[in-house]
Write a protein that holds these residues in place. Sequence first.
Motif, PDB file in Angstrom:
ATOM      1  N   TYR A   4      10.506   6.653   4.532  1.00  9.70           N
ATOM      2  CA  TYR A   4      10.350   8.068   4.194  1.00  9.70           C
ATOM      3  C   TYR A   4       9.481   8.164   2.945  1.00  9.70           C
ATOM      4  CZ  TYR A   4      14.184   8.984   7.366  1.00  9.70           C
ATOM      5  OH  TYR A   4      14.977   9.066   8.473  1.00  9.70           O
ATOM      6  N   ILE A   5       8.538   9.085   2.965  1.00 11.17           N
ATOM      7  CA  ILE A   5       7.710   9.353   1.798  1.00 11.17           C
ATOM      8  C   ILE A   5       8.025  10.766   1.354  1.00 11.17           C
ATOM      9  CG2 ILE A   5       5.375   9.592   0.919  1.00 11.17           C
ATOM     10  CD1 ILE A   5       4.561   7.373   2.789  1.00 11.17           C
ATOM     11  N   ASN A   6       8.505  10.881   0.131  1.00 12.14           N
ATOM     12  CA  ASN A   6       8.930  12.167  -0.404  1.00 12.14           C
ATOM     13  C   ASN A   6       7.803  12.775  -1.223  1.00 12.14           C
ATOM     14  OD1 ASN A   6      10.413  14.337  -1.239  1.00 12.14           O
ATOM     15  ND2 ASN A   6      11.691  13.200  -2.663  1.00 12.14           N
ATOM     16  N   LEU A   7       7.402  13.972  -0.852  1.00 12.48           N
ATOM     17  CA  LEU A   7       6.425  14.735  -1.614  1.00 12.48           C
ATOM     18  C   LEU A   7       7.229  15.689  -2.482  1.00 12.48           C
ATOM     19  CD1 LEU A   7       3.933  15.466   1.280  1.00 12.48           C
ATOM     20  CD2 LEU A   7       3.801  13.654  -0.420  1.00 12.48           C
ATOM     21  N   GLY A   8       7.427  15.342  -3.750  1.00 15.51           N
ATOM     22  CA  GLY A   8       8.408  16.004  -4.595  1.00 15.51           C
ATOM     23  C   GLY A   8       7.946  17.231  -5.325  1.00 15.51           C
ATOM     24  N   SER A   9       6.758  17.721  -5.093  1.00 12.19           N
ATOM     25  CA  SER A   9       6.310  18.934  -5.777  1.00 12.19           C
ATOM     26  C   SER A   9       5.419  19.737  -4.838  1.00 12.19           C
ATOM     27  CB  SER A   9       5.548  18.584  -7.055  1.00 12.19           C
ATOM     28  OG  SER A   9       4.320  17.987  -6.749  1.00 12.19           O
ATOM     29  N   ILE A  10       5.254  20.984  -5.181  1.00  6.58           N
ATOM     30  CA  ILE A  10       4.376  21.863  -4.395  1.00  6.58           C
ATOM     31  C   ILE A  10       2.934  21.354  -4.486  1.00  6.58           C
ATOM     32  CG2 ILE A  10       3.479  24.216  -4.207  1.00  6.58           C
ATOM     33  CD1 ILE A  10       6.319  23.962  -3.255  1.00  6.58           C
ATOM     34  N   LYS A  11       2.559  20.848  -5.645  1.00  3.10           N
ATOM     35  CA  LYS A  11       1.196  20.337  -5.823  1.00  3.10           C
ATOM     36  C   LYS A  11       0.939  19.148  -4.897  1.00  3.10           C
ATOM     37  CE  LYS A  11      -1.796  18.314  -9.292  1.00  3.10           C
ATOM     38  NZ  LYS A  11      -1.868  17.773 -10.647  1.00  3.10           N
ATOM     39  N   ALA A  12       1.876  18.208  -4.822  1.00  2.00           N
ATOM     40  CA  ALA A  12       1.715  17.041  -3.943  1.00  2.00           C
ATOM     41  C   ALA A  12       1.730  17.462  -2.480  1.00  2.00           C
ATOM     42  CB  ALA A  12       2.812  16.018  -4.217  1.00  2.00           C
ATOM     43  N   LEU A  13       2.580  18.395  -2.131  1.00  2.00           N
ATOM     44  CA  LEU A  13       2.661  18.896  -0.756  1.00  2.00           C
ATOM     45  C   LEU A  13       1.371  19.595  -0.356  1.00  2.00           C
ATOM     46  CD1 LEU A  13       4.749  19.159   1.557  1.00  2.00           C
ATOM     47  CD2 LEU A  13       5.260  21.411   0.666  1.00  2.00           C
ATOM     48  N   ARG A  14       0.838  20.416  -1.233  1.00  2.00           N
ATOM     49  CA  ARG A  14      -0.420  21.120  -0.956  1.00  2.00           C
ATOM     50  C   ARG A  14      -1.574  20.130  -0.809  1.00  2.00           C
ATOM     51  NH1 ARG A  14      -0.763  24.952  -5.125  1.00  2.00           N
ATOM     52  NH2 ARG A  14       0.548  26.250  -3.823  1.00  2.00           N
TER      53      ARG A  14
ATOM     54  N   ASP B  51       0.805  -1.222   0.000  1.00  2.00           N
ATOM     55  CA  ASP B  51       0.000   0.000   0.000  1.00  2.00           C
ATOM     56  C   ASP B  51       0.838   1.271   0.000  1.00  2.00           C
ATOM     57  OD1 ASP B  51      -2.345  -1.462   0.024  1.00  2.00           O
ATOM     58  OD2 ASP B  51      -2.392  -1.577   2.196  1.00  2.00           O
ATOM     59  N   LEU B  52       2.082   1.184  -0.403  1.00  2.00           N
ATOM     60  CA  LEU B  52       2.974   2.333  -0.403  1.00  2.00           C
ATOM     61  C   LEU B  52       3.150   2.878  -1.811  1.00  2.00           C
ATOM     62  CD1 LEU B  52       5.762   1.069   2.007  1.00  2.00           C
ATOM     63  CD2 LEU B  52       3.938   2.683   2.508  1.00  2.00           C
ATOM     64  N   PRO B  53       3.530   4.157  -1.922  1.00  2.00           N
ATOM     65  CA  PRO B  53       3.852   4.691  -3.245  1.00  2.00           C
ATOM     66  C   PRO B  53       5.067   3.967  -3.830  1.00  2.00           C
ATOM     67  CG  PRO B  53       3.735   6.443  -1.605  1.00  2.00           C
ATOM     68  CD  PRO B  53       3.635   5.157  -0.882  1.00  2.00           C
ATOM     69  N   PRO B  54       5.264   4.045  -5.127  1.00  2.00           N
ATOM     70  CA  PRO B  54       6.428   3.389  -5.721  1.00  2.00           C
ATOM     71  C   PRO B  54       7.721   4.041  -5.262  1.00  2.00           C
ATOM     72  CG  PRO B  54       5.352   4.784  -7.327  1.00  2.00           C
ATOM     73  CD  PRO B  54       4.475   4.768  -6.106  1.00  2.00           C
ATOM     74  N   GLY B  55       8.804   3.323  -5.397  1.00  2.00           N
ATOM     75  CA  GLY B  55      10.100   3.863  -5.012  1.00  2.00           C
ATOM     76  C   GLY B  55      11.184   2.819  -5.111  1.00  2.00           C
ATOM     77  N   PRO B  56      12.428   3.225  -4.890  1.00  2.00           N
ATOM     78  CA  PRO B  56      13.523   2.262  -4.967  1.00  2.00           C
ATOM     79  C   PRO B  56      13.477   1.281  -3.805  1.00  2.00           C
ATOM     80  CG  PRO B  56      14.340   4.339  -4.152  1.00  2.00           C
ATOM     81  CD  PRO B  56      12.904   4.561  -4.540  1.00  2.00           C
ATOM     82  N   VAL B  57      13.937   0.067  -4.045  1.00  3.88           N
ATOM     83  CA  VAL B  57      13.871  -0.969  -3.021  1.00  3.88           C
ATOM     84  C   VAL B  57      15.007  -0.816  -2.014  1.00  3.88           C
ATOM     85  CG1 VAL B  57      13.924  -3.446  -2.606  1.00  3.88           C
ATOM     86  CG2 VAL B  57      12.714  -2.536  -4.580  1.00  3.88           C
ATOM     87  N   GLY B  58      16.227  -0.651  -2.460  1.00  9.18           N
ATOM     88  CA  GLY B  58      17.353  -0.517  -1.542  1.00  9.18           C
ATOM     89  C   GLY B  58      17.803  -1.858  -0.996  1.00  9.18           C
ATOM     90  N   LEU B  59      18.687  -1.812  -0.031  1.00  9.26           N
ATOM     91  CA  LEU B  59      19.246  -2.995   0.595  1.00  9.26           C
ATOM     92  C   LEU B  59      18.444  -3.356   1.848  1.00  9.26           C
ATOM     93  CD1 LEU B  59      23.002  -2.000   0.292  1.00  9.26           C
ATOM     94  CD2 LEU B  59      21.718  -3.545  -1.173  1.00  9.26           C
TER      95      LEU B  59
ATOM     96  N   GLY C  67       7.772   9.440 -10.059  1.00 11.94           N
ATOM     97  CA  GLY C  67       6.664  10.383  -9.944  1.00 11.94           C
ATOM     98  C   GLY C  67       6.869  11.337  -8.773  1.00 11.94           C
ATOM     99  N   ASP C  68       5.887  12.240  -8.572  1.00  9.69           N
ATOM    100  CA  ASP C  68       5.998  13.273  -7.540  1.00  9.69           C
ATOM    101  C   ASP C  68       6.028  12.701  -6.129  1.00  9.69           C
ATOM    102  OD1 ASP C  68       6.162  15.360  -9.291  1.00  9.69           O
ATOM    103  OD2 ASP C  68       4.043  15.858  -9.199  1.00  9.69           O
ATOM    104  N   VAL C  69       5.290  11.643  -5.886  1.00  9.33           N
ATOM    105  CA  VAL C  69       5.236  11.040  -4.556  1.00  9.33           C
ATOM    106  C   VAL C  69       5.870   9.658  -4.639  1.00  9.33           C
ATOM    107  CG1 VAL C  69       3.729  10.282  -2.693  1.00  9.33           C
ATOM    108  CG2 VAL C  69       3.111  12.290  -4.034  1.00  9.33           C
ATOM    109  N   PHE C  70       6.953   9.468  -3.890  1.00 11.06           N
ATOM    110  CA  PHE C  70       7.600   8.162  -3.850  1.00 11.06           C
ATOM    111  C   PHE C  70       8.116   7.915  -2.451  1.00 11.06           C
ATOM    112  CE2 PHE C  70      10.920  11.121  -5.018  1.00 11.06           C
ATOM    113  CZ  PHE C  70      12.000  10.721  -4.268  1.00 11.06           C
ATOM    114  N   CYS C  71       8.456   6.650  -2.167  1.00 11.71           N
ATOM    115  CA  CYS C  71       8.933   6.309  -0.837  1.00 11.71           C
ATOM    116  C   CYS C  71      10.247   5.554  -0.935  1.00 11.71           C
ATOM    117  CB  CYS C  71       7.894   5.484  -0.081  1.00 11.71           C
ATOM    118  SG  CYS C  71       7.645   3.843  -0.748  1.00 11.71           S
TER     119      CYS C  71
END
Length: 117
Positions: free
Chosen positions: A80-90, A34-42, A68-72
């Motif tokens: 961590y969930i990154n809100l990468g734009s002003i639109k996503a943050l708003r 149920d999380l936004p897409p993002g890199p998997v990591g170690l 995309g604008d929202v990734f984790c």
Amino acid sequence: MIFDSLLTLSPASFAILLATFLMTIVYFALRRRDLPPGPVGLPFIGYWPFMNNTNCHQILDDLKKKHGDVFCFTCTGTLYINLGSIKALREAHITKSECFGERFTDFTLMKYMFEKR
């Protein structure tokens, strides 16, 4: 070599090994469901080895272009969930503020070590 040692295992040991392996795969597959897409990591340390202070903003920008604008991403076991734009943050903090109003800050070792006593 490895197959010879697997053949010498008892059926019960082999079943336990196979069940543990399958449960591990299912756990890691369902954990990010149920999380936004993002890199998997170690495992456990997450994406931390790939980030550094000199180009962290460029890496986050590249991840934003890829996912995309929202990734984790995870870093030392913390999500961590990154809100990468002003639109996503708003949208997250103003439009859907009722979804984020009851979030608590969880305990981290760094917060405990550096808090003022």
